[in-house]
Design a protein around this motif. Structure first.
Motif, PDB file in Angstrom:
ATOM      1  N   ASP A   1       0.807  -1.101  -0.260  1.00 46.82           N
ATOM      2  CA  ASP A   1       0.164   0.039  -0.282  1.00 46.82           C
ATOM      3  C   ASP A   1       0.795   1.453  -0.229  1.00 46.82           C
ATOM      4  O   ASP A   1       1.690   1.199   0.653  1.00 46.82           O
ATOM      5  N   PRO A   2       0.668   1.675  -0.908  1.00 44.48           N
ATOM      6  CA  PRO A   2       1.339   3.110  -0.518  1.00 44.48           C
ATOM      7  C   PRO A   2       0.926   3.809   0.123  1.00 44.48           C
ATOM      8  O   PRO A   2       2.353   4.845   0.559  1.00 44.48           O
ATOM      9  N   ARG A   3       0.692   4.560   1.307  1.00 48.96           N
ATOM     10  CA  ARG A   3       0.537   5.396   2.455  1.00 48.96           C
ATOM     11  C   ARG A   3       1.230   4.318   3.389  1.00 48.96           C
ATOM     12  O   ARG A   3       1.819   4.744   4.016  1.00 48.96           O
ATOM     13  N   PHE A   4       1.997   2.733   3.162  1.00 48.33           N
ATOM     14  CA  PHE A   4       2.230   2.088   3.806  1.00 48.33           C
ATOM     15  C   PHE A   4       3.508   2.568   3.760  1.00 48.33           C
ATOM     16  O   PHE A   4       4.518   3.218   4.678  1.00 48.33           O
ATOM     17  N   VAL A   5       4.088   2.326   2.352  1.00 45.33           N
ATOM     18  CA  VAL A   5       5.336   2.068   2.263  1.00 45.33           C
ATOM     19  C   VAL A   5       6.074   3.972   2.663  1.00 45.33           C
ATOM     20  O   VAL A   5       7.252   4.455   3.075  1.00 45.33           O
ATOM     21  N   ALA A   6       4.885   4.737   2.373  1.00 48.42           N
ATOM     22  CA  ALA A   6       4.687   6.690   2.712  1.00 48.42           C
ATOM     23  C   ALA A   6       5.349   6.316   4.456  1.00 48.42           C
ATOM     24  O   ALA A   6       6.446   7.295   4.576  1.00 48.42           O
ATOM     25  N   ALA A   7       4.419   6.497   4.688  1.00 44.56           N
ATOM     26  CA  ALA A   7       4.550   6.378   6.678  1.00 44.56           C
ATOM     27  C   ALA A   7       6.203   5.718   6.749  1.00 44.56           C
ATOM     28  O   ALA A   7       7.254   5.694   7.858  1.00 44.56           O
ATOM     29  N   VAL A   8       6.633   4.393   6.228  1.00 42.01           N
ATOM     30  CA  VAL A   8       7.681   4.121   6.593  1.00 42.01           C
ATOM     31  C   VAL A   8       8.755   4.590   6.191  1.00 42.01           C
ATOM     32  O   VAL A   8       9.992   4.466   7.223  1.00 42.01           O
ATOM     33  N   ALA A   9       8.840   5.314   4.491  1.00 38.75           N
ATOM     34  CA  ALA A   9      10.104   5.866   4.807  1.00 38.75           C
ATOM     35  C   ALA A   9      10.798   7.007   5.225  1.00 38.75           C
ATOM     36  O   ALA A   9      11.179   7.521   4.963  1.00 38.75           O
ATOM     37  N   GLY A  10       9.156   7.510   5.361  1.00 40.86           N
ATOM     38  CA  GLY A  10       8.792   9.127   6.667  1.00 40.86           C
ATOM     39  C   GLY A  10       9.344   8.880   8.220  1.00 40.86           C
ATOM     40  O   GLY A  10      10.060   9.760   8.546  1.00 40.86           O
ATOM     41  N   VAL A  11       9.071   7.928   8.197  1.00 36.78           N
ATOM     42  CA  VAL A  11       9.486   7.543   9.856  1.00 36.78           C
ATOM     43  C   VAL A  11      11.151   6.937   9.841  1.00 36.78           C
ATOM     44  O   VAL A  11      11.945   8.195  10.643  1.00 36.78           O
ATOM     45  N   LEU A  12      11.945   5.921   8.574  1.00 39.54           N
ATOM     46  CA  LEU A  12      13.049   6.144   8.328  1.00 39.54           C
ATOM     47  C   LEU A  12      13.751   7.593   8.324  1.00 39.54           C
ATOM     48  O   LEU A  12      14.895   7.668   8.772  1.00 39.54           O
ATOM     49  N   SER A  13      13.175   7.762   7.364  1.00 36.61           N
ATOM     50  CA  SER A  13      14.799   9.468   7.069  1.00 36.61           C
ATOM     51  C   SER A  13      13.983  10.435   8.392  1.00 36.61           C
ATOM     52  O   SER A  13      14.853  11.288   8.011  1.00 36.61           O
ATOM     53  N   THR A  14      13.243  10.234   8.674  1.00 37.69           N
ATOM     54  CA  THR A  14      13.324  11.355  10.336  1.00 37.69           C
ATOM     55  C   THR A  14      14.236  10.807  11.053  1.00 37.69           C
ATOM     56  O   THR A  14      14.617  11.485  11.715  1.00 37.69           O
ATOM     57  N   GLY A  15      14.235   9.873  11.568  1.00 36.77           N
ATOM     58  CA  GLY A  15      15.330   8.876  11.859  1.00 36.77           C
ATOM     59  C   GLY A  15      16.666   9.095  11.649  1.00 36.77           C
ATOM     60  O   GLY A  15      17.964   9.920  12.639  1.00 36.77           O
ATOM     61  N   ALA A  16      16.952   8.819  10.827  1.00 33.56           N
ATOM     62  CA  ALA A  16      18.043   9.260  10.202  1.00 33.56           C
ATOM     63  C   ALA A  16      18.364  10.965   9.939  1.00 33.56           C
ATOM     64  O   ALA A  16      19.661  10.941   9.776  1.00 33.56           O
TER      65      ALA A  16
END
Length: 64
Positions: free
Chosen positions: A11-26
């Motif tokens: 699901d694109p929303r799931f992928v976007a949420a995971v990418a957002g969390v990982l990029s914020t953490g990075a």
């Protein structure tokens, strides 16, 4: 009124949420290990971008 968070990894929303969390953490990890930016500055910029985006998304889903 609110949909469940998508659990399907395709699901694109799931992928976007995971990418957002990982990029914020990075971004926070990079900020913590260097003296280039202050953590408060990063937090302010993220809030300045994400808060209006979230409000616009919520309004669009509610009105349309």
């Amino acid at each position: 009124m609110f949909d469940e968070f998508p659990a399907d990894p395709r699901d694109p929303r799931f992928v976007a949420a995971v990418a957002g969390v990982l990029s914020t953490g990075a971004l926070y990890a990079y900020t913590a290990t260097t003296d280039v930016l202050a953590t408060g500055t990063v937090s302010f910029v993220l809030l300045a971008v994400l808060l209006p985006t979230t409000v616009a998304y919520w309004l669009a889903r509610t009105l349309f």
